[in-house]
Design a protein around this motif. Structure first.
Motif, short mmCIF file in Angstrom:
data_model
loop_
_atom_site.label_atom_id
_atom_site.label_comp_id
_atom_site.label_asym_id
_atom_site.label_seq_id
_atom_site.Cartn_x
_atom_site.Cartn_y
_atom_site.Cartn_z
N LYS A 26 8.30 13.49 -17.16
CA LYS A 26 9.07 13.78 -15.95
C LYS A 26 9.95 12.61 -15.53
O LYS A 26 11.08 12.78 -15.11
CB LYS A 26 8.13 14.16 -14.80
CG LYS A 26 7.24 13.03 -14.32
CD LYS A 26 6.32 13.50 -13.21
CE LYS A 26 5.59 12.31 -12.59
NZ LYS A 26 4.78 11.58 -13.57
N ASN A 37 13.96 12.79 -15.40
CA ASN A 37 14.58 12.67 -14.08
C ASN A 37 15.61 11.56 -14.03
O ASN A 37 16.51 11.59 -13.19
CB ASN A 37 13.50 12.42 -13.02
CG ASN A 37 13.29 13.64 -12.14
OD1 ASN A 37 14.22 14.41 -11.93
ND2 ASN A 37 12.09 13.82 -11.63
N MET A 71 15.27 19.12 -10.29
CA MET A 71 15.21 20.14 -9.25
C MET A 71 16.46 21.00 -9.22
O MET A 71 16.48 22.07 -8.62
CB MET A 71 14.98 19.47 -7.89
CG MET A 71 14.52 20.42 -6.80
SD MET A 71 12.98 21.29 -7.21
CE MET A 71 11.81 19.94 -7.03
N GLN A 72 17.50 20.56 -9.91
CA GLN A 72 18.77 21.30 -9.93
C GLN A 72 18.81 22.35 -11.03
O GLN A 72 19.65 23.25 -11.03
CB GLN A 72 19.89 20.28 -10.15
CG GLN A 72 21.30 20.78 -10.09
CD GLN A 72 22.28 19.63 -10.18
OE1 GLN A 72 22.49 18.90 -9.22
NE2 GLN A 72 22.86 19.44 -11.35
N THR A 111 18.33 25.54 -13.39
CA THR A 111 18.03 26.96 -13.25
C THR A 111 17.60 27.59 -14.57
O THR A 111 17.02 28.67 -14.57
CB THR A 111 19.25 27.72 -12.70
OG1 THR A 111 20.36 27.56 -13.60
CG2 THR A 111 19.63 27.22 -11.31
N ARG A 157 6.65 21.34 -12.42
CA ARG A 157 6.34 20.87 -11.07
C ARG A 157 7.55 20.17 -10.45
O ARG A 157 7.73 20.18 -9.23
CB ARG A 157 5.14 19.94 -11.10
CG ARG A 157 4.69 19.46 -9.71
CD ARG A 157 3.42 18.64 -9.81
NE ARG A 157 2.29 19.50 -10.19
CZ ARG A 157 1.40 19.20 -11.14
NH1 ARG A 157 1.54 18.07 -11.83
NH2 ARG A 157 0.40 20.01 -11.40
N PHE A 158 8.37 19.57 -11.29
CA PHE A 158 9.57 18.87 -10.81
C PHE A 158 10.83 19.70 -11.02
O PHE A 158 11.93 19.20 -10.84
CB PHE A 158 9.70 17.52 -11.51
CG PHE A 158 8.67 16.52 -11.09
CD1 PHE A 158 8.92 15.64 -10.05
CD2 PHE A 158 7.43 16.49 -11.71
CE1 PHE A 158 7.96 14.72 -9.65
CE2 PHE A 158 6.46 15.57 -11.32
CZ PHE A 158 6.73 14.69 -10.29
N SER A 159 10.67 20.96 -11.43
CA SER A 159 11.83 21.83 -11.72
C SER A 159 11.59 23.21 -11.11
O SER A 159 11.61 24.23 -11.80
CB SER A 159 12.03 21.95 -13.24
OG SER A 159 11.99 20.70 -13.87
N LEU A 160 11.40 23.24 -9.83
CA LEU A 160 10.95 24.46 -9.17
C LEU A 160 12.04 25.50 -8.97
O LEU A 160 11.76 26.59 -8.47
CB LEU A 160 10.31 24.11 -7.81
CG LEU A 160 9.00 23.32 -7.90
CD1 LEU A 160 8.51 22.96 -6.50
CD2 LEU A 160 7.95 24.12 -8.65
N ASN A 161 13.28 25.20 -9.33
CA ASN A 161 14.37 26.18 -9.18
C ASN A 161 14.72 26.89 -10.48
O ASN A 161 15.71 27.62 -10.55
CB ASN A 161 15.61 25.50 -8.61
CG ASN A 161 15.45 25.14 -7.14
OD1 ASN A 161 15.06 25.98 -6.33
ND2 ASN A 161 15.72 23.89 -6.80
#
Length: 572
Positions: free
Chosen positions: A408, A412, A418-419, A421, A440-444
């Motif tokens: 992660k 990152n 988080m950006q 899709t 967990r760090f890519s919730l979108n």
């Protein structure tokens, strides 16, 4: 002071409506008051209908409430499910969409249906734009193109094919009555034969933009003079197994007015001849100001076996290149089996929307144009300082690193997770713990794909991992899940817990577990699921599942279809 939305003028509200989905406008505004009912129902307001992958009941609801009463006002129509495409044209005749300007058909599986539909489009007087994505194997593109060339107003056409294309040639055209006098943009994204391009161009005299992926060629020679487009300003070719001689002959016939040339070459180092390019450009491309070039040469056992060098790069640094502000770099990257692949590519000022990041460094620290980034995650050093701030799609490949590596943190630093899709993991060895940390760090993320992935976890360990997955499942936004490898029932249970909101699922089921997996998928554990593709099932296995569904009465009003890519199940 503040302004109430209802105080805005009709013209401004229509401008706002143009940025919204027609179904959302219908749900939010039509029942609000009489004024918004009038605005939505007025002939002034043209509708853009998008029917994405939907549950069957929602699909028919939109057809009944939105499409049927407004069919004369629809200017754009998009269908994204081949089962839905068949159902849609059972409900509506394409002749009724008299104001249709744009038609988008995704995942077409019937070539017969497509030809029938294209023949009917001739009657639409305002159809300017056509997008077709076909998954039919061994597709003969010539009848499709001939139908498209007969469309009276067509200006833009994109044909994307996932299967192989037949290599038969169109007859060269010398009769203006059979030419398409309106087509300006033509995109063919498929395993196309290079020799098919020249006959196609005899039908498109006003073509300005040509983009094509070509895989091979065969001996095609003609001495007859052929009518070529006189307005061609943009060419984008992605070529494999094509010689420089063939490209040179083609460009010499078509590029007199060319302004922008984009070339991606696979497996041929003869294209790395600066003098030859200079002569070709000076003699046949007097108006060219953009030369975006990438050459992927081949694989070698050791980096020092590669042919790219500073000396070769220097040949592309003469005044001819620098005066035009055309600059290049080269690098090598890891390939399959521990070998190395060489890349020679354009840099500033041209930057593509896709980028591949591997072992070697770059002189840049930030690249803003990239939206799709591919990372060879096992070869990118921990101290990588390059950043891609606008990436929304990430592909990870060849990941054989230790599962305890802080994945992660490394990612990152390169891309804002988080950006994202869309996430795809290909040809990799991956652990479930790595996946959980990444998600967990890519919730979108909305689309999650696995191709050629070997998970190192034993099935019995998935119970413990399921508890970890539950911690992020409440925030998961994954609605599309693709697992293009054999998937056991235990892994299906795990992914159902990890992605509880999945709507569209494509998997390859483990042998002798087909029925148990389908029975679980239809049990209600995945409450949002309505579309499933079961890959590589035999006819007998698919029919057996169909009998099981009827016997168990788990779903109703369903559609099941057999296609070469799998069995498709769509339900209410």
């Amino acid at each position: 002071s503040s302004t109430c939305f209802e105080d805005l003028s009709n013209e401004l509200i229509y401008e706002i409506f143009n940025y919204l989905d027609s179904w959302e406008i219908y749900k939010i505004f039509v029942q609000l008051n009489i004024r918004f009912q009038y605005l939505f129902g007025s002939d002034i307001f043209r509708l853009k209908i998008n029917l994405p992958s939907l549950a069957k009941r929602n699909f028919f609801l939109r057809c009944e409430k939105l499409v049927k009463p407004n069919i004369n006002r629809i200017v754009s129509l998009s269908l994204s499910n081949h089962c839905a495409i068949d159902s849609f044209f059972d409900l509506f005749s394409i002749h009724s969409f008299i104001h249709l300007e744009t038609l988008i058909l995704n995942r077409v599986t019937s070539n017969t249906l497509l030809i029938q539909l294209l023949n009917s489009l001739v009657l639409l007087p305002h159809l300017f734009t056509l997008y077709i994505t076909s998954s039919t194997y061994h597709l003969d593109v010539n009848p499709i193109l001939q139908c498209i060339f007969h469309l009276p107003k067509i200006k833009y056409c994109k044909l994307k094919c996932y299967g192989d294309l037949e290599g038969t040639l169109l007859p060269c055209n010398h009769d203006k009555n059979y030419q398409c006098q309106t087509l300006e943009h033509l995109v063919i994204d498929g395993d196309f034969c290079f020799n098919q391009l020249t006959p196609i161009l005899t039908y498109t005299p006003r073509l300005t933009h040509l983009s094509c992926r070509v895989e091979w060629s065969f001996d095609f020679k003609t001495n007859e003079p052929l009518p070529m487009p006189s307005y061609l300003t943009d060419i984008n070719l992605n070529c494999r197994n094509i010689s420089f001689d063939e490209i040179e002959i083609f460009l010499s016939k078509t590029s007199h007015h060319l302004q922008r040339l984009r070339l991606t070459i696979h497996g041929n180092n003869t294209f790395l001849c600066a003098d030859r390019w200079e002569q070709l450009i000076m003699n046949h491309m007097p108006h060219l100001y953009m030369f975006d070039f990438m050459c992927l040469i081949g694989t070698y056992d050791r980096p020092y076996d590669c042919i790219l060098s500073d000396q070769l790069l220097d040949s592309f640094k003469s005044s001819f290149w620098t005066n035009r502000q055309w600059f290049f770099r080269y690098q090598y990257r890891p390939s399959n089996g521990g070998t190395f692949e060489e890349i020679f590519y354009s840099t500033h000022p041209y930057r593509r929307k896709s980028y591949e990041l591997y072992r070697c460094g770059t002189y840049e620290t930030t690249i803003n144009s990239v939206s799709h980034l591919t990372i060879g995650i096992d070869s990118v050093p921990m101290d990588t300082f390059i950043h891609f701030p606008n990436v929304t799609k990430l592909t990870l490949i060849k990941n054989d690193i230790d599962s305890n590596r802080p994945l992660k943190i490394n990612l990152n630093q390169i891309v804002p997770l988080m950006q994202l899709t869309r996430l795809a993991i290909r040809n990799s060895i991956f652990s479930i713990s790595q996946l959980i940390v990444l998600l967990r760090f890519s919730l979108n993320i909305e689309s999650l794909t696995f191709i050629g992935v070997s998970f190192v976890d034993e099935p019995h360990s998935l119970i413990r991992r399921s508890d970890q997955a539950f911690s992020i499942s409440k925030a998961s936004k994954v609605t599309e899940l693709r697992i293009d490898d054999e998937c056991s029932l235990e892994y299906v249970h795990f992914f159902a817990r990890l992605c509880p909101r999945v709507q569209d699922l494509a998997i390859v089921t483990a042998r002798r577990q087909h029925e148990s997996i389908v029975r679980f998928l239809l049990s209600g554990h995945l409450q949002h699921l309505f579309f499933v593709c079961l890959g590589y099932l035999s006819t007998a296995e698919g029919e057996q599942i169909e009998r099981m569904i009827d016997r168990d009465s788990r779903i109703f009003h369903y559609t099941i279809k057999n296609h070469h890519t799998g069995w498709y199940l769509w339900w209410w």
